[in-house]
Design an enzyme around this catalytic site. Sequence first.
Site, PDB file in Angstrom:
ATOM      1  N   GLY A  46       0.832  -1.198   0.000  1.00  0.00           N
ATOM      2  CA  GLY A  46       0.000   0.000   0.000  1.00  0.00           C
ATOM      3  C   GLY A  46       0.862   1.242   0.000  1.00  0.00           C
ATOM      4  O   GLY A  46       2.074   1.163   0.278  1.00  0.00           O
ATOM      5  N   GLN A  51       2.972   9.861   1.968  1.00  0.00           N
ATOM      6  CA  GLN A  51       4.324   9.298   1.978  1.00  0.00           C
ATOM      7  C   GLN A  51       5.188   9.812   0.825  1.00  0.00           C
ATOM      8  O   GLN A  51       6.403   9.720   0.886  1.00  0.00           O
ATOM      9  CB  GLN A  51       4.253   7.765   1.902  1.00  0.00           C
ATOM     10  CG  GLN A  51       3.649   7.139   3.151  1.00  0.00           C
ATOM     11  CD  GLN A  51       3.494   5.649   2.996  1.00  0.00           C
ATOM     12  OE1 GLN A  51       2.526   5.174   2.416  1.00  0.00           O
ATOM     13  NE2 GLN A  51       4.474   4.893   3.495  1.00  0.00           N
ATOM     14  N   CYS A  91       6.195  -0.488   7.366  1.00  0.00           N
ATOM     15  CA  CYS A  91       5.813   0.725   6.636  1.00  0.00           C
ATOM     16  C   CYS A  91       6.997   1.158   5.792  1.00  0.00           C
ATOM     17  O   CYS A  91       8.129   1.157   6.269  1.00  0.00           O
ATOM     18  CB  CYS A  91       5.431   1.823   7.635  1.00  0.00           C
ATOM     19  SG  CYS A  91       4.930   3.370   6.839  1.00  0.00           S
ATOM     20  N   LEU A  92       6.714   1.524   4.558  1.00  0.00           N
ATOM     21  CA  LEU A  92       7.776   1.990   3.666  1.00  0.00           C
ATOM     22  C   LEU A  92       8.426   3.261   4.212  1.00  0.00           C
ATOM     23  O   LEU A  92       9.564   3.562   3.854  1.00  0.00           O
ATOM     24  CB  LEU A  92       7.218   2.239   2.259  1.00  0.00           C
ATOM     25  CG  LEU A  92       6.707   0.976   1.539  1.00  0.00           C
ATOM     26  CD1 LEU A  92       5.998   1.366   0.250  1.00  0.00           C
ATOM     27  CD2 LEU A  92       7.842  -0.001   1.270  1.00  0.00           C
ATOM     28  N   HIS A 133      -4.142   1.137   7.777  1.00  0.00           N
ATOM     29  CA  HIS A 133      -2.780   1.698   7.864  1.00  0.00           C
ATOM     30  C   HIS A 133      -2.644   2.911   6.934  1.00  0.00           C
ATOM     31  O   HIS A 133      -2.094   3.948   7.334  1.00  0.00           O
ATOM     32  CB  HIS A 133      -1.796   0.576   7.511  1.00  0.00           C
ATOM     33  CG  HIS A 133      -0.360   0.968   7.399  1.00  0.00           C
ATOM     34  ND1 HIS A 133       0.616   0.495   8.245  1.00  0.00           N
ATOM     35  CD2 HIS A 133       0.287   1.761   6.499  1.00  0.00           C
ATOM     36  CE1 HIS A 133       1.793   0.999   7.890  1.00  0.00           C
ATOM     37  NE2 HIS A 133       1.623   1.766   6.825  1.00  0.00           N
ATOM     38  N   GLU A 134      -3.173   2.788   5.714  1.00  0.00           N
ATOM     39  CA  GLU A 134      -3.061   3.897   4.740  1.00  0.00           C
ATOM     40  C   GLU A 134      -3.905   5.093   5.163  1.00  0.00           C
ATOM     41  O   GLU A 134      -3.464   6.244   5.024  1.00  0.00           O
ATOM     42  CB  GLU A 134      -3.481   3.448   3.331  1.00  0.00           C
ATOM     43  CG  GLU A 134      -2.727   2.250   2.761  1.00  0.00           C
ATOM     44  CD  GLU A 134      -1.233   2.309   2.922  1.00  0.00           C
ATOM     45  OE1 GLU A 134      -0.664   3.417   2.971  1.00  0.00           O
ATOM     46  OE2 GLU A 134      -0.613   1.241   3.031  1.00  0.00           O
ATOM     47  N   HIS A 137      -2.122   7.209   7.587  1.00  0.00           N
ATOM     48  CA  HIS A 137      -1.149   8.138   6.977  1.00  0.00           C
ATOM     49  C   HIS A 137      -1.821   9.463   6.604  1.00  0.00           C
ATOM     50  O   HIS A 137      -1.219  10.528   6.757  1.00  0.00           O
ATOM     51  CB  HIS A 137      -0.541   7.525   5.712  1.00  0.00           C
ATOM     52  CG  HIS A 137       0.605   6.581   5.939  1.00  0.00           C
ATOM     53  ND1 HIS A 137       1.784   6.957   6.536  1.00  0.00           N
ATOM     54  CD2 HIS A 137       0.767   5.274   5.602  1.00  0.00           C
ATOM     55  CE1 HIS A 137       2.626   5.922   6.568  1.00  0.00           C
ATOM     56  NE2 HIS A 137       2.027   4.883   6.011  1.00  0.00           N
TER      57      HIS A 137
HETATM   58  O1  GNR Z   1       4.208  -2.693   2.495  1.00  0.00           O
HETATM   59  C1  GNR Z   1       3.573  -2.571   3.547  1.00  0.00           C
HETATM   60  N1  GNR Z   1       3.326  -3.668   4.314  1.00  0.00           N
HETATM   61  C2  GNR Z   1       2.451  -3.664   5.381  1.00  0.00           C
HETATM   62  C3  GNR Z   1       2.450  -4.777   6.212  1.00  0.00           C
HETATM   63  C4  GNR Z   1       1.595  -4.836   7.290  1.00  0.00           C
HETATM   64  C5  GNR Z   1       0.702  -3.812   7.528  1.00  0.00           C
HETATM   65  C6  GNR Z   1       0.695  -2.688   6.713  1.00  0.00           C
HETATM   66  C7  GNR Z   1       1.561  -2.620   5.642  1.00  0.00           C
HETATM   67  S1  GNR Z   1       1.523  -1.231   4.608  1.00  0.00           S
HETATM   68  C8  GNR Z   1       3.156  -1.231   4.000  1.00  0.00           C
HETATM   69  C9  GNR Z   1       3.309  -0.169   2.920  1.00  0.00           C
HETATM   70  C10 GNR Z   1       3.139   1.195   3.552  1.00  0.00           C
HETATM   71  O2  GNR Z   1       3.942   1.723   4.273  1.00  0.00           O
HETATM   72  N2  GNR Z   1       2.007   1.796   3.336  1.00  0.00           N
HETATM   73  O3  GNR Z   1       1.752   2.977   3.921  1.00  0.00           O
HETATM   74 NI    NI Z   2       2.935   3.009   5.723  1.00  0.00          NI
END
Ligand code: GNR
Ligand code: NI
Length: 167
Positions: A46, A51, A91-92, A133-134, A137
């Site tokens: 995601g 980001q 998270c990236l 999660h997104e 952000h």
């Molecule tokens: O790549 C991602 N893996 C992930 C694994 C577990 C829960 C959420 C994520 S999202 C993350 C990519 C990211 O940072 N999206 O904002």
């Molecule tokens: Ni993230």
Amino acid sequence: MAVLEILEFPDPRLRTRAQPVTSVDDDLRKLVDDMFETMYDAPGIGLAATQVNVHKRIIVVDVSENRDEPHAFINPELSLSGEIVETEEGCLSVPGFYEPVTRYEKAFVRALNPAGDAIELALEGMLAICVQHECDHLEGKLFVDYLSNLKRTRIRRKLEKAHRVRA
Ligand code: GNR
Ligand code: NI
């Protein structure tokens, strides 16, 4: 298409609250394409516009094994339901760190798609987790905010050190 630069914790720009999209136009569709390319390149499941330092309410996700089930949600609104489940999240914007986070197991999302149509989708499994999660952000929130102060401080110090070495 272009791979965009991803901001990393503790960059204060990640704390920006994103603004609603007011017009779904070709410029916005180009941004969505670039977000998909950035997510697949990373690789991640995601990505939120926050980001890539664009403070508009846009997220892209693809939790499929074959990386062939893209979803883009513009101005997403979530209704959460079901049990509370714990998942190892990464998270990236927090590269190299994975910690358990609790979320709702199900979500119902209302949004616009890149064609500008109103859409609704019931989410479960990793898709439900990832969309929560997104959407965090877009509120300037990161998964590390759910951890203890001690864990978050350790992660911040390690990333700050890595950024100094890189600079
Ligand atoms: O790549 C991602 N893996 C992930 C694994 C577990 C829960 C959420 C994520 S999202 C993350 C990519 C990211 O940072 N999206 O904002
Ligand atoms: Ni993230």
